[in-house]
Write a protein that holds these residues in place. Structure first.
Motif, PDB file in Angstrom:
ATOM      1  N   CYS A 123       0.834  -1.211   0.000  1.00  0.00           N
ATOM      2  CA  CYS A 123       0.000   0.000   0.000  1.00  0.00           C
ATOM      3  C   CYS A 123       0.865   1.256   0.000  1.00  0.00           C
ATOM      4  O   CYS A 123       0.614   2.208  -0.757  1.00  0.00           O
TER       5      CYS A 123
ATOM      6  N   TRP B 286      -5.055  -7.123  -2.622  1.00  0.00           N
ATOM      7  CA  TRP B 286      -5.840  -6.284  -1.716  1.00  0.00           C
ATOM      8  C   TRP B 286      -5.256  -4.881  -1.599  1.00  0.00           C
ATOM      9  O   TRP B 286      -6.004  -3.903  -1.456  1.00  0.00           O
TER      10      TRP B 286
ATOM     11  N   SER C  52      -6.327  -3.014  -4.781  1.00  0.00           N
ATOM     12  CA  SER C  52      -7.753  -2.672  -4.768  1.00  0.00           C
ATOM     13  C   SER C  52      -8.037  -1.508  -3.827  1.00  0.00           C
ATOM     14  O   SER C  52      -8.814  -0.600  -4.161  1.00  0.00           O
ATOM     15  N   LEU C  53      -7.399  -1.512  -2.650  1.00  0.00           N
ATOM     16  CA  LEU C  53      -7.617  -0.416  -1.701  1.00  0.00           C
ATOM     17  C   LEU C  53      -7.074   0.905  -2.235  1.00  0.00           C
ATOM     18  O   LEU C  53      -7.755   1.945  -2.201  1.00  0.00           O
TER      19      LEU C  53
ATOM     20  N   SER D  66      -6.469   1.724  -5.348  1.00  0.00           N
ATOM     21  CA  SER D  66      -7.244   2.140  -6.514  1.00  0.00           C
ATOM     22  C   SER D  66      -8.539   2.832  -6.094  1.00  0.00           C
ATOM     23  O   SER D  66      -8.952   3.819  -6.718  1.00  0.00           O
ATOM     24  N   THR D  67      -9.186   2.330  -5.066  1.00  0.00           N
ATOM     25  CA  THR D  67     -10.404   2.975  -4.576  1.00  0.00           C
ATOM     26  C   THR D  67     -10.119   4.381  -4.049  1.00  0.00           C
ATOM     27  O   THR D  67     -10.882   5.323  -4.321  1.00  0.00           O
TER      28      THR D  67
ATOM     29  N   LEU E 266     -16.863   3.307  -6.947  1.00  0.00           N
ATOM     30  CA  LEU E 266     -15.916   2.727  -5.993  1.00  0.00           C
ATOM     31  C   LEU E 266     -15.788   1.218  -6.188  1.00  0.00           C
ATOM     32  O   LEU E 266     -14.691   0.657  -6.039  1.00  0.00           O
ATOM     33  N   LEU E 267     -16.893   0.556  -6.523  1.00  0.00           N
ATOM     34  CA  LEU E 267     -16.838  -0.880  -6.785  1.00  0.00           C
ATOM     35  C   LEU E 267     -15.964  -1.173  -8.008  1.00  0.00           C
ATOM     36  O   LEU E 267     -15.137  -2.096  -7.985  1.00  0.00           O
TER      37      LEU E 267
ATOM     38  N   TRP F 274     -12.290  -0.604  -7.119  1.00  0.00           N
ATOM     39  CA  TRP F 274     -11.812  -1.723  -6.301  1.00  0.00           C
ATOM     40  C   TRP F 274     -11.546  -2.956  -7.160  1.00  0.00           C
ATOM     41  O   TRP F 274     -10.490  -3.588  -7.042  1.00  0.00           O
TER      42      TRP F 274
ATOM     43  N   MET G 152      -7.795  -4.726  -8.275  1.00  0.00           N
ATOM     44  CA  MET G 152      -7.509  -6.136  -8.008  1.00  0.00           C
ATOM     45  C   MET G 152      -7.124  -6.873  -9.288  1.00  0.00           C
ATOM     46  O   MET G 152      -6.197  -7.692  -9.300  1.00  0.00           O
TER      47      MET G 152
END
Length: 272
Positions: free
Chosen positions: A56, A157, A160-161, A163-164, A210-211, A214, A218
Motif C-alpha cells: 500500500c 488487496w 484494490s484499496l 485504486s479505490t 468505488l466498486l 476496487w 484487483m
C-alpha cells in the motif's frame, strides 16, 4: 472401389489461429485460478498483513502524484470544451454537472486503474519476474510456502484499496480543475457549477464507481503477478512480461467496465 480420400487439412493460418485462441483461453483460465486461490487465503490476514502495508505504501508513493497531474488538466479540458459548447446553447451553468458526472461515472475508476496497472503493476511484474529468475518462488514451494498466498494475496488487496482511494482523488482533482476554468475563466457562479452536478448524480453512481475502482485495482495486481510468476527466466522474459501484463490489464479493465456500466444503466436508467 474408390480409393480412400486423404483427410482434409486446415490451412496453416487457421491452425495458428486455433492454437493462439486455445493458448489464450488456457492462460485466462490459469489467471482466474490464481485469483481464486489468492482470494481463498484472504482469511489468513496475520500471515500477509505487513506485506499488504508495504505494498500500500509503495503504490501510494508511485501513483498519487501522477493521478493528480492527470486529473487536474483532464477536468479543466472537459470544462473548457463542454463550457464552450454549453455557452453556445445558453446552458453554461450545466458545465459543472457534465464535468463531475463524467468524472464520477467513468473517468475516475478507469484513470485510477490505469495508473495502478501502469506504474504499480509494472513494478509488481518486475518483482515477481526477478523472484522467478532467482528461483525464490521454487524455494518457497520447497519450504511448503505457497507463493500465491504469501505474495499475490497482499498485492491484490493493496492494489484494490489504493485504486479505490485514487478514484476519490481523481474526482476531487478533476472537480477542482473544472471549477477553476469554468468559474474563474468562464464566469459561471460556484453555486451553478455544483448545483448541476448534484442534480444529476445519485448515491448509486458513487457506489458503482468505488466498486469498479476496487475491482479494477484487483485485476491489475492479479495480471501483473501472474505474468511475472510465469515469465521466461531471463531479463528479456521479464521485460516482455511487463509489456504483456500492462496490455492484458488494460484490455480486461475496459471489458469489465463495459459490462458493469451496461448492467448498471439497464438496472438504473439515468434520469433526465
Amino acid at each position: 472401389m474408390h480409393p480412400t480420400a486423404p483427410p482434409l487439412r486446415r490451412p496453416l493460418s487457421d491452425r495458428l489461429l486455433v492454437r493462439r485462441a486455445h493458448g489464450g483461453l488456457v492462460s485466462m483460465g490459469a489467471l482466474f485460478a490464481v485469483g481464486l486461490e489468492a482470494l481463498r487465503f484472504t482469511r489468513e490476514v496475520r500471515t500477509w498483513f505487513w506485506e499488504f502495508v508495504d505494498q500500500c505504501a509503495f503504490l501510494i508513493r508511485v501513483t498519487t502524484l501522477p493521478v493528480i497531474m492527470i486529473a487536474l488538466p483532464l477536468g479543466a479540458t472537459v470544462a473548457l470544451q463542454v463550457g464552450d459548447l454549453a455557452g453556445q446553447l445558453g446552458a453554461q451553468s450545466a458545465t459543472g454537472g457534465a464535468v463531475i458526472v463524467g468524472l464520477v461515472r467513468e473517468v475516475a475508476p478507469i484513470a485510477a486503474a490505469l495508473i495502478i496497472a501502469g506504474a504499480g503493476g509494472s513494478a509488481m511484474t518486475s518483482d515477481m519476474g526477478a523472484r522467478r529468475i532467482r528461483e525464490e518462488l521454487s524455494a518457497m514451494e520447497v519450504m511448503a510456502v505457497n507463493p500465491v498466498h504469501r505474495l499475490v494475496t497482499p498485492r491484490m488487496w493493496a492494489a484494490s484499496l489504493v485504486s479505490t482511494m485514487l478514484a476519490s482523488l481523481v474526482i476531487m482533482s478533476g472537480a477542482v480543475g473544472g471549477f477553476f476554468f469554468n468559474v474563474v475563466l468562464q464566469g459561471v457562479t460556484p453555486g451553478a457549477y455544483f448545483d448541476g452536478a448534484l442534480g444529476l448524480l445519485r448515491i448509486s453512481d458513487l457506489f458503482v464507481t468505488l466498486l469498479k475502482a476496487w475491482l479494477f485495482g484487483m485485476i491489475s495486481a492479479l495480471v501483473a503477478c501472474h505474468m511475472g510468476m510465469n515469465c521466461a527466466q531471463s531479463p528479456i522474459g521479464v521485460g516482455r512480461a511487463v509489456t504483456r501484463a500492462t496490455v492484458v490489464a488494460f484490455m480486461l479493465i475496459f471489458a469489465f467496465n463495459y459490462v458493469i456500466t451496461t448492467i448498471y444503466f439497464l438496472a438504473f436508467p439515468p434520469e433526465v
